[in-house]
Design an enzyme around this catalytic site. Structure first.
Site, PDB file in Angstrom:
ATOM      1  N   ASP A 128      19.698 -11.576  28.604  1.00  0.00           N
ATOM      2  CA  ASP A 128      19.396 -12.147  29.922  1.00  0.00           C
ATOM      3  C   ASP A 128      19.474 -11.102  31.034  1.00  0.00           C
ATOM      4  O   ASP A 128      18.834 -11.244  32.069  1.00  0.00           O
ATOM      5  CB  ASP A 128      20.336 -13.316  30.238  1.00  0.00           C
ATOM      6  CG  ASP A 128      19.805 -14.638  29.703  1.00  0.00           C
ATOM      7  OD1 ASP A 128      18.607 -14.707  29.375  1.00  0.00           O
ATOM      8  OD2 ASP A 128      20.582 -15.598  29.609  1.00  0.00           O
ATOM      9  N   PHE A 147      28.319 -17.668  37.584  1.00  0.00           N
ATOM     10  CA  PHE A 147      28.206 -18.884  38.388  1.00  0.00           C
ATOM     11  C   PHE A 147      29.548 -19.608  38.508  1.00  0.00           C
ATOM     12  O   PHE A 147      29.699 -20.521  39.310  1.00  0.00           O
ATOM     13  CB  PHE A 147      27.124 -19.796  37.799  1.00  0.00           C
ATOM     14  CG  PHE A 147      25.876 -19.038  37.427  1.00  0.00           C
ATOM     15  CD1 PHE A 147      25.399 -18.020  38.236  1.00  0.00           C
ATOM     16  CD2 PHE A 147      25.182 -19.308  36.247  1.00  0.00           C
ATOM     17  CE1 PHE A 147      24.262 -17.294  37.906  1.00  0.00           C
ATOM     18  CE2 PHE A 147      24.043 -18.594  35.894  1.00  0.00           C
ATOM     19  CZ  PHE A 147      23.584 -17.586  36.725  1.00  0.00           C
ATOM     20  N   GLU A 175      26.663 -25.351  41.403  1.00  0.00           N
ATOM     21  CA  GLU A 175      28.007 -24.918  41.025  1.00  0.00           C
ATOM     22  C   GLU A 175      29.020 -25.115  42.147  1.00  0.00           C
ATOM     23  O   GLU A 175      30.192 -25.416  41.895  1.00  0.00           O
ATOM     24  CB  GLU A 175      27.966 -23.452  40.579  1.00  0.00           C
ATOM     25  CG  GLU A 175      27.182 -23.204  39.287  1.00  0.00           C
ATOM     26  CD  GLU A 175      25.663 -23.112  39.493  1.00  0.00           C
ATOM     27  OE1 GLU A 175      25.216 -23.122  40.653  1.00  0.00           O
ATOM     28  OE2 GLU A 175      24.932 -23.019  38.487  1.00  0.00           O
ATOM     29  N   ARG A 226      29.744 -14.785  24.834  1.00  0.00           N
ATOM     30  CA  ARG A 226      28.647 -15.366  24.077  1.00  0.00           C
ATOM     31  C   ARG A 226      28.551 -14.893  22.627  1.00  0.00           C
ATOM     32  O   ARG A 226      28.275 -15.703  21.747  1.00  0.00           O
ATOM     33  CB  ARG A 226      27.330 -15.046  24.794  1.00  0.00           C
ATOM     34  CG  ARG A 226      26.098 -15.492  24.039  1.00  0.00           C
ATOM     35  CD  ARG A 226      24.855 -15.345  24.883  1.00  0.00           C
ATOM     36  NE  ARG A 226      23.682 -15.827  24.180  1.00  0.00           N
ATOM     37  CZ  ARG A 226      22.730 -15.052  23.662  1.00  0.00           C
ATOM     38  NH1 ARG A 226      22.812 -13.739  23.781  1.00  0.00           N
ATOM     39  NH2 ARG A 226      21.698 -15.583  23.030  1.00  0.00           N
ATOM     40  N   ARG A 267      33.283 -18.594  22.948  1.00  0.00           N
ATOM     41  CA  ARG A 267      32.961 -19.862  23.627  1.00  0.00           C
ATOM     42  C   ARG A 267      33.096 -21.055  22.681  1.00  0.00           C
ATOM     43  O   ARG A 267      33.408 -22.159  23.109  1.00  0.00           O
ATOM     44  CB  ARG A 267      31.571 -19.807  24.255  1.00  0.00           C
ATOM     45  CG  ARG A 267      30.467 -19.532  23.248  1.00  0.00           C
ATOM     46  CD  ARG A 267      29.116 -19.355  23.932  1.00  0.00           C
ATOM     47  NE  ARG A 267      28.142 -18.825  22.999  1.00  0.00           N
ATOM     48  CZ  ARG A 267      26.866 -19.194  22.957  1.00  0.00           C
ATOM     49  NH1 ARG A 267      26.413 -20.084  23.800  1.00  0.00           N
ATOM     50  NH2 ARG A 267      26.047 -18.662  22.086  1.00  0.00           N
ATOM     51  N   HIS A 306      29.835 -16.403  28.678  1.00  0.00           N
ATOM     52  CA  HIS A 306      28.822 -15.371  28.908  1.00  0.00           C
ATOM     53  C   HIS A 306      29.301 -14.318  29.899  1.00  0.00           C
ATOM     54  O   HIS A 306      28.527 -13.817  30.717  1.00  0.00           O
ATOM     55  CB  HIS A 306      27.518 -16.005  29.390  1.00  0.00           C
ATOM     56  CG  HIS A 306      26.808 -16.821  28.343  1.00  0.00           C
ATOM     57  ND1 HIS A 306      27.409 -17.853  27.664  1.00  0.00           N
ATOM     58  CD2 HIS A 306      25.539 -16.766  27.863  1.00  0.00           C
ATOM     59  CE1 HIS A 306      26.558 -18.392  26.813  1.00  0.00           C
ATOM     60  NE2 HIS A 306      25.419 -17.758  26.899  1.00  0.00           N
TER      61      HIS A 306
HETATM   62  C1  LIG Z   1      22.765 -20.319  39.704  1.00  0.00           C
HETATM   63  C2  LIG Z   1      22.351 -20.587  38.309  1.00  0.00           C
HETATM   64  N1  LIG Z   1      22.912 -21.588  37.632  1.00  0.00           N
HETATM   65  C3  LIG Z   1      22.572 -21.825  36.350  1.00  0.00           C
HETATM   66  C4  LIG Z   1      21.638 -21.047  35.713  1.00  0.00           C
HETATM   67  C5  LIG Z   1      21.277 -21.298  34.249  1.00  0.00           C
HETATM   68  N2  LIG Z   1      19.908 -21.821  34.164  1.00  0.00           N
HETATM   69  C6  LIG Z   1      18.843 -21.047  33.913  1.00  0.00           C
HETATM   70  S1  LIG Z   1      17.392 -21.885  33.917  1.00  0.00           S
HETATM   71  C7  LIG Z   1      18.179 -23.354  34.232  1.00  0.00           C
HETATM   72  C8  LIG Z   1      17.408 -24.627  34.366  1.00  0.00           C
HETATM   73  C9  LIG Z   1      16.422 -24.518  35.462  1.00  0.00           C
HETATM   74  O1  LIG Z   1      15.686 -25.693  35.578  1.00  0.00           O
HETATM   75  P1  LIG Z   1      14.257 -25.646  36.250  1.00  0.00           P
HETATM   76  O2  LIG Z   1      14.393 -24.945  37.563  1.00  0.00           O
HETATM   77  O3  LIG Z   1      13.700 -26.999  36.266  1.00  0.00           O
HETATM   78  O4  LIG Z   1      13.425 -24.682  35.315  1.00  0.00           O
HETATM   79  P2  LIG Z   1      12.702 -25.098  33.940  1.00  0.00           P
HETATM   80  O5  LIG Z   1      13.771 -25.435  32.959  1.00  0.00           O
HETATM   81  O6  LIG Z   1      11.821 -26.248  34.243  1.00  0.00           O
HETATM   82  O7  LIG Z   1      11.960 -23.869  33.572  1.00  0.00           O
HETATM   83  C10 LIG Z   1      19.559 -23.137  34.342  1.00  0.00           C
HETATM   84  C11 LIG Z   1      20.554 -24.181  34.606  1.00  0.00           C
HETATM   85  C12 LIG Z   1      21.076 -20.003  36.457  1.00  0.00           C
HETATM   86  N3  LIG Z   1      20.186 -19.165  35.924  1.00  0.00           N
HETATM   87  N4  LIG Z   1      21.434 -19.806  37.745  1.00  0.00           N
END
Ligand SMILES: Cc1ncc(C[n+]2csc(CCOP(=O)(O)OP(=O)(O)O)c2C)c(N)n1
Ligand SMILES: Cc1ncc(C[n+]2csc(CCOP(=O)(O)OP(=O)(O)O)c2C)c(N)n1
Ligand SMILES: [Mg+2]
Ligand SMILES: [Mg+2]
Lengths: 317, 306, 317, 306
Positions: free
Chosen positions: C120, C86, C61, C170, C13, C112
């Protein structure tokens, strides 16, 4: 040669509708969901008889898959209904996580698969759904060949614990399998015995394969015809046994040649008994508008194409 | 700076346009209405010929398309994919391709005769619009619902990057708004201040399985768009050319002010054909011979059938 | 045997990030989009240097894919960035209609991929993305093997007109291909000549294949190693030529054995030259949490597994 | 009939519960706070050990989980997948698995020792929660964001079909609400009157790439949920046990009245560890040895480390 006769053309989706109606009467845990396509999925009768067991989700297929997963947690057996594209590609990640990986007992029922949906054109004609669903661990993938078999498959999957993808189509096609058949998931059906080559077909292509076998017979070629209604788990034994005898194979599916039944068969053979194979399938193109018959012809998905491929593959033995 | 100037200029231009429109009005409304009548005939004859396709939503949006393409969009001659320095239109609810094709043809994007090939094999006029066959006037495939608004947003943001001050228009169905991707797009467009975008909702209150209220009651769309940070404007008479043109011009005047614009356009599915109105039954069903005759009789030929 | 040496392990990456940064400086039409994973995708430098050419879409996405399609209409060359799951399964229908069928010049860049994302776990470890993307007509599917090749591929796809899926990973892995390489889409690379069998590998498995070839060599087996960085269009010629010589093949990919590179190769062989083949791939299971090395080991995706498969396939000649 | 009776009963029960809670309060808040402190230690030690995982959101929701599982949910002994006649909880933002696992273990779903296996190979405590490995307490896999609310709705509708009067709870991230599937679910739950559902949003204003305002400003979530037909309730102090319990009990009292309930719970990401607060940096990053020591020192052992 065995004779198969068309008992009267019907659409396979009506076989699904008939099966669902019967399940509504016999299995109180069966519930149905639809994303604004009740009529196309032939769900009307089930809904009329069991309004409280029907969930109209509107045009929101992702939500439908999640709701279906949730309903299993209350012991329900949800049957989701929409077009094949919106049943698979549209919701792949939802099926993957909330259904397949979570091992939920959801039956994903998909109509209008393949080019034979006709005039709506390529956006609706998914030719990748078998591949999409077969790659998901634990998913059962079924593509029955006619009305009777689709009905039987619909009944059978209610008794199978775990996620299932059931694929059927829009056009009226020959109905030639027994009305009282017992559908065995994962068991291919030997329709025609032969010695020169094996034709393994699924869905709408099974009838075409039988027609092709007749023509081949009159050309002096003996074709064994197998109905692989279940693409996953794939009945390796019936394929390997047949190919062990014939030494050549043609696979036939209403699907892209990339990722579908044909490649699954090629893999099984490469691992066990490398064999010349020809692929009746679309050639990595999108579909288009047209009548089902025109499209089957243009995209090489009919008896004539199977005959040609059979004659070719025999030369390669 | 540039943006501010642009906004003022745009407002002035809109005012002039409205004036011009009003002057032109008495003579031109009639001819726009003539186009609509002809477009209705095209739609009906197209879907009848192949016994498939979607007359209901197409007829409901005939006045909108005719107004848009003949009075509102700022278009160049000819067609190129990028559409630099011209307004762009994206059809998200691709099933109403008949009205789109008819109006594109009548506007000169391709020969009117080609409407004959609708939904036939080897045609450029696919069941749902596509770029795949190179039909002029189409910039994105649609048909699988819910995707067009995102595309329109991307095109609008590209215009901003290119310092192209023209606008981007989109049309979505009301049932289509049940698709979550739309709400991603709606949230995004407000968050990123995509204010060169006018998205119209075909608010006919109907979808395939019944009224939207029967299928999935959606409550107030106005409240939803407002809560999502859009400017909202309602066209109460979405089958009235004058009302549509005024609404679209008003929307134009609201662009450039930091918010995307939503037009809720109340239409009648099947409009112009008595037996197709006040029902969802004709969403995706073609008339038979008899029904076609009756429908055509209600809409006499004006510009000449294809 | 040719010697390949690790110039210092790096994540693929980061190769993407380096390539994107360079594109930002050289190609004013390149724009980037991300769905709340800037750091994971190594997009920071590009964004710092070209803030106005970056679109943060948030966790949406589907919308990102549509916006990317729309940006091409203004002449832009959008690079979308998110995790492989995604980037594909989550947005299959959006890619299908708005990008592939619409033939939009979007580069779908996916990090990833595979089990090596590690801890994960399965929801993030897509093992079906190659299959998903290869089934789409017109889509180019690339899975480079190391940092240098990923950078070169990133530069190359900007010059290719049409949709591309670029898959990378990754973990830090051996960086062994030339820094100044010219990346030719669709052209396999012969890394090691051999006579007893052919190993066709992609992505992280290429280095493992080279390691396997060393072990095989010391066991008296001569393995030809091909880096198939492009799964679609597949370089049939290099595969058929090699197999014509060796008569046995092992395919190796960080992907389900259903639907991936292995099945594509099996199909090409079945159509042209049926050959014993073994499949190094995950065996139709979901992944799980663990370190990359543990997972490569548990799921049979390393040099040791390739050696075993190679020895087996030779017996089957 | 049954529903009406159910609603009245539920209200009465809630009133009694609140009373009981207030009586119990002086003694029990302390012990709930003790659990929270221990849960924080668990979270920190779990992610530190494997140098991966998501402490930020986990810490921010520690009070919520402890309150939910120890004071609010009506749970049976043991675990079965169907969860008939007990309340159900679904975690949509699966990345905060550490807090979920810790609270499940501390509530007796599995041995506390098993927290040791978090994110290790062959573990039931996967990086994101899953049913695949049979961990008691988990009914759906999550991790790919945006899917949990739909599942919770399905479970809630199953309860209605089964005449099971218990409730369904869900938790989503605020950033997660950028996913369109949530809005499909939100629209659906209101349309279908799924009023045995309480969905809480972890309103910490942060996601991976920064604050939600930096990434994709979402405007007022309250306005959005209201416009989508939900009842909305805000817990201003989302890291205060008393406020959370009161809020959840209030929400319980609002069920059965034709609307789904949304709780907007304002939390502090990384709460309870000074250097993890007021930043999004610890969304998905584990502390090093030194940082762990400092963090643990701020949260002394209460119930015994695993
Ligand atoms: C469909 C999807 N897109 C992207 C991700 C990557 N991802 C994991 S947590 C996160 C941020 C989530 O934000 P929030 O719901 O506010 O949770 P917080 O960071 O506050 O715990 C992302 C983008 C994912 N897990 N699933
Ligand atoms: C993703 C997706 N799901 C389902 C369909 C099938 N479908 C086509 S049109 C339609 C109804 C659309 O309703 P609306 O947007 O209100 O359009 P109208 O019926 O008013 O023309 C449906 C469900 C589709 N084309 N795409
Ligand atoms: Mg409508
Ligand atoms: Mg957050």
């Amino acid at each position: 040669m065995k004779e198969y006769s068309n008992q009267g053309s019907q659409d396979t989706r009506s076989g699904f509708g008939a099966g669902l109606t019967e399940l509504g009467r016999t299995n109180p845990n069966v519930v149905a969901l639809c994303a604004d396509l009740i009529g196309s999925l032939k769900m009307d009768q089930f809904i009329e008889e069991n309004p409280e067991r029907f969930f109209q989700v509107g045009i929101a297929e992702a939500n439908m898959m999640g709701i279906a997963a949730g309903l299993t947690i209350g012991g329900k057996i949800p049957f989701t209904g929409t077009f094949a594209n919106f049943s698979t590609g549209r919701v792949y990640d939802q099926i993957r996580q909330s259904i397949a990986y979570s091992n939920k007992n959801v039956k994903i029922c998909a109509s209008h698969a393949g080019v034979t949906l006709g005039e709506d054109g390529a956006t609706h004609q998914i030719l990748e759904d078998i591949g999409l669903m077969k790659m998901l661990p634990g998913m059962v993938v079924i593509n029955p060949c006619d009305f009777n078999q689709t009905k039987a498959a619909t009944l059978a999957i209610a008794d199978h614990e775990g996620p299932v993808y059931l694929r059927f189509g829009r056009p009226k096609v020959a109905n030639f399998t027994p009305a009282d058949q017992n559908f065995e998931i994962g068991k291919g059906i030997l329709l025609q015995e032969g010695t020169d080559l094996t034709i393994v077909a699924t869905g709408h292509l099974v009838w075409e394969a039988l027609e092709a076998a007749k023509t081949l017979h009159s050309n002096g070629i003996s074709a064994e015809v197998i109905n692989i209604h279940t693409i996953k788990p794939l009945d390796k034994d019936i394929i390997l046994k047949s190919v062990g005898k014939t030494g050549a194979i043609v696979t036939a599916e209403e699907h892209n040649y990339l990722g579908g039944l044909g490649e699954s068969v090629a893999r099984v053979l490469a691992e066990n008994n490398p064999t010349p194979q020809e692929f009746i399938a679309t050639q990595d193109t999108f579909g288009e508008s047209g009548t089902p018959a025109q499209l089957m012809d243009k995209y090489g998905l009919n008896a004539a194409a199977i005959v040609k491929a059979s004659e070719k593959v025999i030369q390669r033995k | 700076m540039f943006n501010k100037f642009q906004t003022i200029m745009r407002k002035k231009i809109v005012e002039i346009l409205i004036l011009l429109y009003k002057i032109k009005h008495m003579s031109s409304t009639h001819s726009m209405q003539d186009i609509v009548t002809q477009v209705r005939r095209d739609i009906l004859r197209m879907v009848h010929k192949v016994n498939s396709g979607h007359p209901g939503g197409s007829l409901g949006c005939a006045e909108f398309f005719v107004s848009l393409y003949n009075e509102v969009l700022d278009l160049k001659e000819g067609f190129d994919m990028n559409g630099t320095n011209e307004d762009l239109f994206f059809l998200s609810n691709g099933h109403i391709s008949p009205v789109f094709y008819s109006v594109l043809a009548r506007r000169g994007y391709f020969a009117v005769d080609e409407l004959n090939s609708f939904r036939l094999i080897d045609s450029r006029l696919q069941g749902h619009p596509t770029t795949h066959e190179g039909l002029p006037g189409v910039r994105i495939a649609s048909g699988s619902l819910g995707q067009g608004l995102s595309v329109a947003i991307g095109a609008a943001q590209a215009k901003k990057l290119n310092n192209d001050s023209k606008l981007v228009y989109a049309l979505m169905g009301d049932g289509e708004l049940q698709e979550g991707q739309n709400w991603e797009a709606i949230m995004y467009a407000a968050a990123k201040k995509v204010d060169n975008l006018i998205a119209t909702v075909d608010l006919n209150g109907k979808q395939i399985d019944g009224s939207t209220d029967e299928v999935l009651p959606m409550g107030s769309l106005e409240a939803k768009f407002l809560a999502f940070g859009w400017d909202v404007l309602t066209i109460e008479k979405g089958n009235d050319i004058e009302a549509i043109v005024a609404g679209l011009h008003k929307a134009k005047g609201m662009t450039g002010q930091g918010k995307p614009i939503c037009i809720l356009m109340k239409t009648e599915m099947g409009n112009g054909v008595d037996f197709m109105m006040h029902t969802h039954a004709w969403h995706g069903k073609a008339p038979n011979d008899e029904q076609l005759s009756s429908a055509l009789a209600q809409n006499p030929e004006t510009l000449g059938d294809y």
